[in-house]
Design an enzyme around this catalytic site. Structure first.
Site, PDB file in Angstrom:
ATOM      1  N   CYS A 110      42.624 -18.557  13.522  1.00 12.49           N
ATOM      2  CA  CYS A 110      41.773 -17.820  12.576  1.00 12.49           C
ATOM      3  C   CYS A 110      41.589 -18.694  11.344  1.00 12.49           C
ATOM      4  O   CYS A 110      42.526 -19.381  10.919  1.00 12.49           O
ATOM      5  CB  CYS A 110      42.466 -16.508  12.209  1.00 12.49           C
ATOM      6  SG  CYS A 110      41.580 -15.548  10.965  1.00 12.49           S
TER       7      CYS A 110
ATOM      8  N   HIS B  50      38.917  -8.087  11.895  1.00 12.55           N
ATOM      9  CA  HIS B  50      38.805  -8.460  10.484  1.00 12.55           C
ATOM     10  C   HIS B  50      38.132  -7.351   9.677  1.00 12.55           C
ATOM     11  O   HIS B  50      38.586  -6.996   8.590  1.00 12.55           O
ATOM     12  CB  HIS B  50      37.966  -9.735  10.321  1.00 12.55           C
ATOM     13  CG  HIS B  50      38.729 -11.017  10.488  1.00 12.55           C
ATOM     14  ND1 HIS B  50      39.812 -11.342   9.719  1.00 12.55           N
ATOM     15  CD2 HIS B  50      38.540 -12.067  11.336  1.00 12.55           C
ATOM     16  CE1 HIS B  50      40.268 -12.545  10.079  1.00 12.55           C
ATOM     17  NE2 HIS B  50      39.515 -13.002  11.067  1.00 12.55           N
TER      18      HIS B  50
ATOM     19  N   HIS C 192      38.090 -10.134  17.742  1.00 13.42           N
ATOM     20  CA  HIS C 192      38.738 -10.787  16.603  1.00 13.42           C
ATOM     21  C   HIS C 192      37.977 -10.479  15.304  1.00 13.42           C
ATOM     22  O   HIS C 192      38.585 -10.115  14.290  1.00 13.42           O
ATOM     23  CB  HIS C 192      38.794 -12.296  16.877  1.00 13.42           C
ATOM     24  CG  HIS C 192      39.411 -13.110  15.791  1.00 13.42           C
ATOM     25  ND1 HIS C 192      40.557 -13.852  15.981  1.00 13.42           N
ATOM     26  CD2 HIS C 192      39.036 -13.330  14.498  1.00 13.42           C
ATOM     27  CE1 HIS C 192      40.861 -14.473  14.844  1.00 13.42           C
ATOM     28  NE2 HIS C 192      39.952 -14.176  13.939  1.00 13.42           N
ATOM     29  N   GLU C 193      36.658 -10.618  15.345  1.00  8.87           N
ATOM     30  CA  GLU C 193      35.865 -10.392  14.118  1.00  8.87           C
ATOM     31  C   GLU C 193      35.861  -8.919  13.731  1.00  8.87           C
ATOM     32  O   GLU C 193      35.925  -8.584  12.544  1.00  8.87           O
ATOM     33  CB  GLU C 193      34.444 -10.929  14.292  1.00  8.87           C
ATOM     34  CG  GLU C 193      34.350 -12.424  14.579  1.00  8.87           C
ATOM     35  CD  GLU C 193      35.246 -13.284  13.719  1.00  8.87           C
ATOM     36  OE1 GLU C 193      35.452 -12.951  12.531  1.00  8.87           O
ATOM     37  OE2 GLU C 193      35.758 -14.294  14.221  1.00  8.87           O
TER      38      GLU C 193
HETATM   39 NI    NI Z   1      39.705 -14.820  12.025  1.00  6.94          NI
END
Ligand code: NI
Length: 196
Positions: A102, A147, A143-144
């Site tokens: 990341c 976030h 993953h995004e």
């Molecule tokens: Ni990331």
């Protein structure tokens, strides 16, 4: 200032869930500038995705995109895609064990991801779209979206002993990782032609 500094783990902005964007404001100068900065910052950092809170803006906007990526040479290509207010729906229960890094975390490590997902979001023109993602690309999307919900990869790592620096992953972890994900890529990215 198109390329923006990327907050690192420990910065509270990464832990706050982002706010939804009012779809009628997507064509505003502010949101269009945010999108441009996300793309520029992701490209400059060599990332395969970036979320708005990774440039300090707590709004539900993220970008994914992979061409030839030195940071992630094994990732199948992803067309540059802007997702605003993305919603992920799992298409089944299947999971696989990824290893992720990341731009906001100095280490990488193993974590489970869902194999098959459907995402509904607004694009950069304010049009709504729905897309199915599988395998590694589905992992990038998850993953995004993590976030945007204030999550980081470390939250999902089930075995902290898999955490490595990037250098040590390249030396000690990459080969077995590539072996592990080869069947995932073969199943989910049938159109990818590998070099050699
Ligand atoms: Ni990331």
């Amino acid at each position: 200032m198109p390329v923006r500094p990327i907050p690192q783990i420990g910065d509270p902005v990464l832990r706050r869930a982002t706010a939804a964007v009012d779809p009628v404001s997507i064509d505003s100068d502010d949101i269009q500038a945010l999108i441009a900065d996300l793309i520029d910052t992701m490209t400059a950092a060599g990332g395969s995705g970036i979320a708005a809170n990774q440039i300090g803006v707590s709004l539900a906007v993220c970008v994914i995109g992979v061409t030839k990526n030195a940071r992630y040479p094994y990732k199948p290509p992803i067309p540059l895609t802007v997702m605003i207010n993305p919603r992920v729906q799992l298409l089944d229960d299947e999971q696989w064990l990824n290893n992720e890094g990341c731009l906001s975390v100095p280490l990488r490590g193993d974590l489970p991801r869902h194999m098959n997902i459907e995402v509904s979001a607004f694009d950069r023109n304010g049009e709504s779209f729905t897309e199915t993602y599988r395998g590694l690309t589905a992992g990038t999307v998850q993953h995004e979206v993590d976030h945007l919900n204030g999550g980081l990869i470390v939250d999902r790592m089930e075995d902290s002993r898999t955490m490595t620096t990037w250098e040590n992953f390249a030396e000690h972890g990459m080969d077995s990782y590539l072996e592990r994900i080869a069947p995932v890529i073969a199943r989910t990215e049938p159109k990818v032609v590998t070099d050699g």
